[in-house]
Design an enzyme around this catalytic site. Structure first.
Site, PDB file in Angstrom:
ATOM      1  N   HIS A  37      51.840  -7.106 -11.589  1.00 25.59           N
ATOM      2  CA  HIS A  37      51.932  -6.700 -12.998  1.00 25.59           C
ATOM      3  C   HIS A  37      53.339  -6.963 -13.539  1.00 25.59           C
ATOM      4  O   HIS A  37      53.514  -7.427 -14.663  1.00 25.59           O
ATOM      5  CB  HIS A  37      51.646  -5.204 -13.152  1.00 25.59           C
ATOM      6  CG  HIS A  37      50.278  -4.771 -12.706  1.00 25.59           C
ATOM      7  ND1 HIS A  37      50.065  -4.028 -11.580  1.00 25.59           N
ATOM      8  CD2 HIS A  37      49.052  -4.975 -13.255  1.00 25.59           C
ATOM      9  CE1 HIS A  37      48.777  -3.777 -11.440  1.00 25.59           C
ATOM     10  NE2 HIS A  37      48.129  -4.340 -12.443  1.00 25.59           N
ATOM     11  N   LYS A 149      45.584 -14.243 -10.349  1.00 24.45           N
ATOM     12  CA  LYS A 149      44.871 -13.487  -9.314  1.00 24.45           C
ATOM     13  C   LYS A 149      43.410 -13.277  -9.745  1.00 24.45           C
ATOM     14  O   LYS A 149      42.495 -13.351  -8.944  1.00 24.45           O
ATOM     15  CB  LYS A 149      45.607 -12.163  -9.125  1.00 24.45           C
ATOM     16  CG  LYS A 149      44.878 -10.990  -8.619  1.00 24.45           C
ATOM     17  CD  LYS A 149      44.540 -11.016  -7.177  1.00 24.45           C
ATOM     18  CE  LYS A 149      44.092  -9.656  -6.700  1.00 24.45           C
ATOM     19  NZ  LYS A 149      43.528  -8.794  -7.719  1.00 24.45           N
ATOM     20  N   LEU A 184      48.754  -9.174  -4.055  1.00 24.32           N
ATOM     21  CA  LEU A 184      48.954  -7.780  -4.467  1.00 24.32           C
ATOM     22  C   LEU A 184      47.795  -7.356  -5.358  1.00 24.32           C
ATOM     23  O   LEU A 184      47.330  -8.119  -6.201  1.00 24.32           O
ATOM     24  CB  LEU A 184      50.273  -7.629  -5.219  1.00 24.32           C
ATOM     25  CG  LEU A 184      51.540  -7.945  -4.427  1.00 24.32           C
ATOM     26  CD1 LEU A 184      52.775  -7.574  -5.247  1.00 24.32           C
ATOM     27  CD2 LEU A 184      51.568  -7.221  -3.082  1.00 24.32           C
ATOM     28  N   SER A 185      47.336  -6.116  -5.146  1.00 25.15           N
ATOM     29  CA  SER A 185      46.238  -5.568  -5.934  1.00 25.15           C
ATOM     30  C   SER A 185      46.349  -4.052  -5.902  1.00 25.15           C
ATOM     31  O   SER A 185      46.725  -3.477  -4.869  1.00 25.15           O
ATOM     32  CB  SER A 185      44.895  -5.982  -5.316  1.00 25.15           C
ATOM     33  OG  SER A 185      43.853  -5.165  -5.821  1.00 25.15           O
TER      34      SER A 185
HETATM   35  P1  AMP Z   1      44.755  -4.942 -13.612  1.00 23.44           P
HETATM   36  O1  AMP Z   1      45.671  -3.784 -13.792  1.00 23.44           O
HETATM   37  O2  AMP Z   1      44.210  -5.075 -12.223  1.00 23.44           O
HETATM   38  O3  AMP Z   1      43.695  -5.043 -14.688  1.00 23.44           O
HETATM   39  O4  AMP Z   1      45.655  -6.239 -13.791  1.00 23.44           O
HETATM   40  C1  AMP Z   1      46.381  -6.457 -14.970  1.00 23.44           C
HETATM   41  C2  AMP Z   1      46.869  -7.869 -14.987  1.00 23.44           C
HETATM   42  O5  AMP Z   1      47.719  -8.113 -13.848  1.00 23.44           O
HETATM   43  C3  AMP Z   1      45.724  -8.897 -14.891  1.00 23.44           C
HETATM   44  O6  AMP Z   1      45.983  -9.969 -15.800  1.00 23.44           O
HETATM   45  C4  AMP Z   1      45.799  -9.356 -13.464  1.00 23.44           C
HETATM   46  O7  AMP Z   1      45.305 -10.670 -13.268  1.00 23.44           O
HETATM   47  C5  AMP Z   1      47.284  -9.278 -13.197  1.00 23.44           C
HETATM   48  N1  AMP Z   1      47.540  -9.205 -11.748  1.00 23.44           N
HETATM   49  C6  AMP Z   1      47.024  -8.314 -10.880  1.00 23.44           C
HETATM   50  N2  AMP Z   1      47.433  -8.576  -9.629  1.00 23.44           N
HETATM   51  C7  AMP Z   1      48.222  -9.671  -9.701  1.00 23.44           C
HETATM   52  C8  AMP Z   1      48.950 -10.453  -8.734  1.00 23.44           C
HETATM   53  N3  AMP Z   1      48.938 -10.150  -7.436  1.00 23.44           N
HETATM   54  N4  AMP Z   1      49.652 -11.513  -9.182  1.00 23.44           N
HETATM   55  C9  AMP Z   1      49.660 -11.828 -10.513  1.00 23.44           C
HETATM   56  N5  AMP Z   1      49.013 -11.142 -11.458  1.00 23.44           N
HETATM   57  C10 AMP Z   1      48.303 -10.077 -11.068  1.00 23.44           C
END
Ligand code: AMP
Length: 285
Positions: A37, A149, A184-185
């Protein structure tokens, strides 16, 4: 940093910034922030005059048996990270502020939304495109930042923006990985140590297919077989899908010579993780 929960107030504040001639970058998130993020927030800060972000765990994109109730939440930790990353306006509405009663209106990118994660998670991408449309109408950003991702999500949003004439530029930032290769997640927090170790198989499988491409293999079926062989050696991971598709349309491809997206999803216990790699167009060997 200003924290705003009311959509009309957020729109007013964003409009005031843009009216003063500032280029507004926007980063939508569901919180539980990590370096992935932050990379989007940093890109927005580099390329725009002012950065807005949202923190909203969107119920519409979770299936009935999915992890909405236990999705990691850490408002105070996230608030500090948004602020340190230079966010000026943080939109953090409650569910009732985004969805006042049952919705009758949805935004769907037909057919693309049934591919990859859309097949295993019916309704997921409709939830994403609906909430992103609402956020775009509230924030009215010049540029919005998404992560590679979620490659299918990025492709679907690009398509939606093009077809619905949203006046916003979409920037897709590279995948940020841990030192062992795992993408990362926020959902990595669910993994026990054994599952965290096993999660490396997603990245290993993609790398093995990439290696085969570098040795001249172009047939999608053969590349999928290479990647699957890596999963066969990891008993703690259960493959959900492993597909090779066109990066823009998400349609399956038989040959990767023209460029392709190799996308994978797998379960570690009950936790579902995704990863992908883009195979660039190949010159003839
Ligand atoms: P989320 O909070 O999971 O909805 O993610 C918010 C944003 O962060 C989305 O556009 C995701 O694709 C991005 N994102 C999540 N994990 C990663 C990562 N490891 N590398 C790059 N972007 C990420």
């Amino acid at each position: 940093m200003q924290i705003i929960t009311n959509p009309d107030e957020m729109r007013d504040q964003c409009r005031a910034l843009r009216a003063s001639g500032q280029r507004l970058g926007f980063v939508p998130t569901m919180g539980a922030l990590h370096e992935g993020h932050l990379s989007l927030l940093h890109a927005a800060a580099r390329e725009c005059d002012v950065v807005a972000a949202s923190l909203f765990v969107n119920p519409l994109q979770f299936g009935p048996s999915e992890d909405l109730a236990r999705y990691p939440r850490d408002f105070e930790g996230d608030r500090a990270k948004f602020e340190a990353a230079g966010v000026k306006l943080l939109f953090a509405p409650g569910v009732e502020q985004m969805y006042a009663g049952p919705s009758l209106t949805f935004v769907t990118v037909e057919s693309m939304s049934d591919r990859l994660c859309g097949r295993s998670r019916p309704g997921h991408f409709r939830g994403v495109t609906t909430v992103v449309s609402k956020l775009f109408h509230i924030v009215e950003p010049d540029v919005a930042y998404f992560g590679q991702k979620d490659a299918a999500q990025a492709a679907i949003i690009r398509r939606m923006v093009r077809e619905l004439n949203f006046p916003v530029a979409i920037v897709v930032c590279p995948i940020v990985r841990a030192s062992d290769g795992v993408a990362l997640s926020s959902r990595n927090a669910y993994l026990n140590p054994e599952q965290r170790q096993a999660a490396q198989v997603l990245h290993r499988a993609l790398a093995r297919a990439e290696q085969a491409v570098s040795q001249g293999e172009r047939r999608a079926q053969a590349l999928v077989a290479e990647a699957r062989a890596e999963f066969a050696r990891e008993p703690h991971a259960r493959l959900d899908y492993l597909e090779i598709v066109d990066p823009d349309t998400l349609e399956p491809v038989d040959d990767v010579s023209g460029g392709a997206l190799l996308a994978v999803a797998a379960f570690l216990g009950t936790t579902r993780l995704i990863d992908n790699v883009v195979i660039p167009p190949q010159r003839n060997p």
